[in-house]
Write a protein that holds these residues in place. Structure first.
Motif, PDB file in Angstrom:
ATOM      1  N   TRP A  14       6.222   8.437  36.288  1.00  0.00           N
ATOM      2  CA  TRP A  14       5.191   8.107  36.851  1.00  0.00           C
ATOM      3  C   TRP A  14       3.486   8.616  37.221  1.00  0.00           C
ATOM      4  O   TRP A  14       3.384   9.676  37.631  1.00  0.00           O
ATOM      5  N   ILE A  15       2.210   8.285  36.955  1.00  0.00           N
ATOM      6  CA  ILE A  15       1.562   8.804  37.628  1.00  0.00           C
ATOM      7  C   ILE A  15       0.367   8.578  38.554  1.00  0.00           C
ATOM      8  O   ILE A  15       0.433   7.281  39.123  1.00  0.00           O
ATOM      9  N   CYS A  16      -0.679   9.336  39.380  1.00  0.00           N
ATOM     10  CA  CYS A  16      -1.361   8.426  40.439  1.00  0.00           C
ATOM     11  C   CYS A  16      -3.282   8.749  39.699  1.00  0.00           C
ATOM     12  O   CYS A  16      -4.056  10.039  39.594  1.00  0.00           O
ATOM     13  N   PRO A  17      -3.277   7.659  38.699  1.00  0.00           N
ATOM     14  CA  PRO A  17      -4.367   8.198  38.792  1.00  0.00           C
ATOM     15  C   PRO A  17      -6.399   8.884  39.115  1.00  0.00           C
ATOM     16  O   PRO A  17      -5.918   9.187  38.745  1.00  0.00           O
ATOM     17  N   ALA A  18      -5.720   7.860  40.261  1.00  0.00           N
ATOM     18  CA  ALA A  18      -7.338   8.863  41.209  1.00  0.00           C
ATOM     19  C   ALA A  18      -6.924   7.619  42.994  1.00  0.00           C
ATOM     20  O   ALA A  18      -6.122   7.130  42.411  1.00  0.00           O
TER      21      ALA A  18
ATOM     22  N   GLN B   8      -6.861  15.543  36.388  1.00  0.00           N
ATOM     23  CA  GLN B   8      -5.919  16.483  35.283  1.00  0.00           C
ATOM     24  C   GLN B   8      -5.456  15.983  34.302  1.00  0.00           C
ATOM     25  O   GLN B   8      -4.888  14.826  34.090  1.00  0.00           O
ATOM     26  N   SER B   9      -4.933  16.269  33.049  1.00  0.00           N
ATOM     27  CA  SER B   9      -4.654  15.857  32.148  1.00  0.00           C
ATOM     28  C   SER B   9      -2.989  15.800  32.294  1.00  0.00           C
ATOM     29  O   SER B   9      -2.896  17.299  32.784  1.00  0.00           O
ATOM     30  N   VAL B  10      -2.527  14.610  32.285  1.00  0.00           N
ATOM     31  CA  VAL B  10      -0.805  14.958  32.309  1.00  0.00           C
ATOM     32  C   VAL B  10      -0.288  16.087  31.332  1.00  0.00           C
ATOM     33  O   VAL B  10       0.105  15.959  31.660  1.00  0.00           O
TER      34      VAL B  10
ATOM     35  N   ALA C 244      -4.942  12.255  35.672  1.00  0.00           N
ATOM     36  CA  ALA C 244      -4.728  11.525  36.803  1.00  0.00           C
ATOM     37  C   ALA C 244      -4.505  12.881  37.861  1.00  0.00           C
ATOM     38  O   ALA C 244      -4.646  14.279  37.364  1.00  0.00           O
ATOM     39  N   ILE C 245      -4.708  12.863  39.291  1.00  0.00           N
ATOM     40  CA  ILE C 245      -3.831  13.825  40.249  1.00  0.00           C
ATOM     41  C   ILE C 245      -2.835  13.896  40.167  1.00  0.00           C
ATOM     42  O   ILE C 245      -2.982  15.405  40.826  1.00  0.00           O
ATOM     43  N   LEU C 246      -2.061  13.128  40.310  1.00  0.00           N
ATOM     44  CA  LEU C 246      -0.887  14.181  40.389  1.00  0.00           C
ATOM     45  C   LEU C 246       0.865  12.981  39.351  1.00  0.00           C
ATOM     46  O   LEU C 246       0.135  11.834  38.517  1.00  0.00           O
TER      47      LEU C 246
END
Length: 320
Positions: free
Chosen positions: A62-66, A7-9, A43-45
């Protein structure tokens, strides 16, 4: 585990605004989050780090890219554009679809400190790099897993002094399960942080020393799991932190009382945090929940608590 949609952050952050209490994320903080989100890869989250002590403090992201090698590869062009030398080894591994951690148990996240970031910049601030690990059966071999991750992220073997410090930490926490490894690149000495998961605060007695009573006063009897973040070298990062995971409404309500009584949070932020913990919110295709809180214990005696909301597509609610 099924693939999770990227998803787009920006879209996740935008959709979450209506669900994020303004006591935790003020309009000023939200505008900073929006400015950063537009500069990040998909990212997914998405997660937030909300400070609780005063009315309007910076909120970090923070992000979890995959999770899977194929999907993680999409982060490589973004990393290359940033030209951070610290991330070059990891970008090379991701480009070859060979993350230096077991993907079935580990998740890579990047954490951005926004306190001193210029929102007019066209570049994001250099983030910290974390790999967090879920429970494995049998448990992951801590030394082997960390040695491979260190080599993969820093393109060098774990230094002998770090190996010795790791042995000492594990001797002091024999019940600890590997919860993560972080490289805090924005900080002056770019320290590495080890995270160990335990079920009881008392399991951390040897690591926390005289800080254990402080942690017990806030968290005793209300957690089902605690993860300690501890530096390998206390001179590089003179602090320890405790991520606290709570089992249900009664525990969250008790924590809320303690936070205010012990001076860790304003009443307004505590009320907003408690409401989000007890009532996860969905708007459109996005869910906002409260994942955990963290107690940071500094060497100089200062301590603070932060709350960690999570933002993710509703189709990804099975993620844990």
């Amino acid at each position: 585990m099924p693939s999770m949609p990227l998803q787009s952050v920006s879209s996740l952050v935008d959709a979450a605004r209506i669900s994020l209490p303004k006591a935790l994320v003020s309009d000023t903080s939200y505008q900073r989050l929006q400015a950063l989100a537009s500069l990040l890869p998909q990212a997914i989250l998405v997660g937030l780090e909300c400070r609780l002590r005063t009315e309007d403090e910076p909120v970090d992201l923070w992000i979890c890219p995959a999770l899977e090698p194929d999907a993680l590869q999409q982060s490589v062009p973004w990393l290359r554009r940033q030209a951070w030398p610290e991330f070059a080894p990891l970008a090379g591994r991701l480009e070859k679809k060979s993350p230096p951690w077991p993907c079935q148990f580990g998740a890579w996240t990047t954490e951005f400190d926004l306190k001193n970031w210029d929102t007019q910049s066209n570049c994001p601030p250099i983030p910290s790099s974390f790999v967090t690990f879920s429970t494995a059966s049998p448990p992951l071999n801590i030394r082997e897993t960390l040695a491979a991750l260190w080599q993969g992220e820093r393109a060098a073997a774990m230094p002998s002094e770090i190996e010795q410090q790791l042995r000492t930490i594990l001797e002091h926490c024999p019940k600890g399960e590997l919860a993560g490894l972080g490289f805090l690149y924005p900080r002056i000495m770019q320290p590495a942080r080890l995270m160990l998961r335990v079920s009881q605060l008392s399991d951390l007695r040897a690591l926390l020393g005289d800080k254990l009573p402080i942690a017990q006063k806030l968290l005793d009897s209300i957690t089902f799991q605690v993860a300690i973040g501890t530096p390998f070298d206390y001179r590089q990062e003179p602090r320890q932190s405790l991520e606290a995971y709570l089992p249900g409404p009664e525990a969250w309500q008790e924590l809320a009382k303690r936070l205010v009584a012990q001076g860790y949070s304003t009443a307004a932020k505590t009320e907003a945090m408690l409401d989000l913990a007890l009532h996860p919110r969905s708007h459109g295709k996005v869910m906002v929940t409260l994942n955990h809180v963290k107690l940071a214990l500094h060497a100089d005696g200062y301590r603070e608590v932060k709350a960690y909301p999570s933002i993710f597509p509703i189709s990804s609610m099975s993620f844990s």
